[in-house]
Design a protein around this motif. Structure first.
Motif, short mmCIF file in Angstrom:
data_model
loop_
_atom_site.label_atom_id
_atom_site.label_comp_id
_atom_site.label_asym_id
_atom_site.label_seq_id
_atom_site.Cartn_x
_atom_site.Cartn_y
_atom_site.Cartn_z
N CYS A 1 -41.73 -95.84 98.33
CA CYS A 1 -40.93 -95.23 97.55
C CYS A 1 -41.05 -93.75 97.48
O CYS A 1 -40.46 -92.85 97.19
N GLN A 2 -42.42 -93.09 98.06
CA GLN A 2 -42.71 -91.62 98.17
C GLN A 2 -42.02 -91.20 99.77
O GLN A 2 -42.34 -89.94 99.89
N TRP B 1 -41.40 -100.71 82.27
CA TRP B 1 -41.18 -100.49 83.49
C TRP B 1 -39.54 -100.46 83.78
O TRP B 1 -39.19 -100.04 84.61
N TRP C 1 -37.92 -97.57 82.29
CA TRP C 1 -38.23 -96.73 83.54
C TRP C 1 -37.41 -96.58 84.88
O TRP C 1 -36.83 -95.47 85.16
N ARG C 2 -37.33 -97.82 85.34
CA ARG C 2 -36.39 -98.21 86.52
C ARG C 2 -34.93 -97.56 86.08
O ARG C 2 -34.34 -96.92 86.98
N ASP C 3 -34.46 -98.24 85.07
CA ASP C 3 -33.03 -98.12 84.72
C ASP C 3 -32.86 -96.57 84.67
O ASP C 3 -31.56 -96.17 85.21
N GLU C 4 -33.79 -95.74 84.09
CA GLU C 4 -33.30 -94.50 83.89
C GLU C 4 -33.32 -93.62 85.13
O GLU C 4 -32.57 -92.87 85.18
N LYS C 5 -34.38 -94.00 85.91
CA LYS C 5 -34.53 -93.41 87.18
C LYS C 5 -33.17 -93.77 88.18
O LYS C 5 -32.57 -92.95 88.88
N LEU C 6 -32.89 -95.02 88.21
CA LEU C 6 -31.54 -95.28 88.94
C LEU C 6 -30.40 -94.64 88.47
O LEU C 6 -29.73 -94.40 89.32
N ARG D 1 -30.19 -91.61 87.14
CA ARG D 1 -30.51 -90.20 87.50
C ARG D 1 -30.26 -89.95 88.92
O ARG D 1 -29.43 -89.11 89.33
N ILE D 2 -30.58 -91.01 89.95
CA ILE D 2 -30.50 -91.04 91.25
C ILE D 2 -28.85 -91.08 91.31
O ILE D 2 -28.39 -90.25 92.27
#
Length: 310
Positions: free
Chosen positions: A219-220, A292, A295-300, A302-303
């Protein structure tokens, strides 16, 4: 296509219901398991609330979406005057055969039947239908209400017009459909994921790195590029002025050494399974599963907002 039927109301079916309802469509939900069916509305509402929290829906749009969803008591009620059915029942050819026969008995002749199957072949599924031209795979990536990918896989008897109609329909709804020209088990995305997963397990099993560091390496590094482009375009750019041809001619040879050293398992060794489960449990202690997922959904979200920017 305004009347949507969700056939199979588990995790994927409930997420599909959230997606279609959020688009302003009328959604009926049915599952042979009454407990699963009743829970589906709660899951769908939670999904929609999540979209509000992520500022992807307004509270008013959420209320409208919730009012668009309803449970039905039978397959016949689900299929009456339906336009589009998203089937998400168990990944089993025999069970799908029974469901598809009933679909044909009760659905209008114009209704389209799309399966969420993650790896089964539509040619085999549609073999029980007298009119198979309107059936195809429409496989989402989890969670369907957030991730835009949907893989469209026609069977041998699927009409080209059905594929085109469904592709344009999903585009209108904000999805990103891809079309397979040839059926293969697992379609595209899950086959790619399977290749990465096998090597991730092998690296763990052989003691190369921890679960956390193997995931971080993905992921990084590659994962950041994968959010924008696939492997072909990545290596086209990786070849500089010479493009993909130069990359293959100069760097591609070194990949042969990697491939020769990689595992070619066709089943997961017990040692790898134990290490993966144990390592991931330690990793998960940082947050609960629900934390988790949030957190995943929020990042998805924003991406995707960034990717939509010009």
């Amino acid at each position: 296509m305004q009347e949507i039927g969700i056939l199979g109301a588990g995790l994927i079916g409930a997420s599909w219901a959230s997606f279609f309802a959020a688009q302003g469509l009328n959604v009926r939900i049915y599952d042979v398991n009454e407990t699963v069916k009743q829970k589906a509305l709660d899951v769908a509402r939670a999904n929609l609330q999540g979209l509000v929290d992520l500022k992807l829906l307004t509270p008013e749009e959420m209320q409208h979406a919730v009012s668009n969803m309803r449970l039905v008591d039978s397959l016949q009620e689900l299929l009456a005057e339906i336009d589009f059915v998203q089937e998400s029942v168990i990944e089993d050819y025999a069970i799908k055969a029974d469901v598809y026969r009933e679909f044909e008995q009760h659905a209008p002749d114009t209704a389209i039947l799309a399966s969420s199957s993650s790896g089964l072949l539509m040619t085999r599924i549609q073999s029980v239908l007298k009119h198979p031209a309107r059936a195809l795979i429409a496989h989402p990536f989890n969670p369907p209400h957030l991730i835009p990918l949907v893989e469209l896989v026609p069977g041998e008897q699927t009409a080209a017009s059905t594929v085109e109609t469904v592709k344009n329909y999903f585009l209108k709804l904000g999805k990103h459909p891809v079309i397979l020209n040839k059926e293969v088990p697992g379609h595209i995305a899950n086959r790619l994921a399977a290749a990465v997963w096998r090597e991730s397990l092998a690296l763990l099993d052989e003691g190369v790195a921890s679960v956390e560091d193997i995931d971080a390496a993905l992921c990084q590094g590659p994962g950041l590029r994968w959010a924008m482009m696939g492997q072909h375009l990545i290596y086209e750019l990786g070849g500089g002025a010479g493009g993909y041809q130069k990359f293959i001619d100069t760097i591609g040879a070194s990949f042969e050494e990697y491939w020769n050293d990689m595992q070619t398992w066709t089943s997961i060794p017990e040692s790898a399974k134990q290490k993966a489960v144990a390592g991931t449990q330690a990793y998960l202690k940082q947050k609960s599963r629900s934390e988790w997922a949030a957190w995943r959904d929020e990042k998805l979200a924003r991406i995707q907002q960034v990717l939509r920017e010009e």
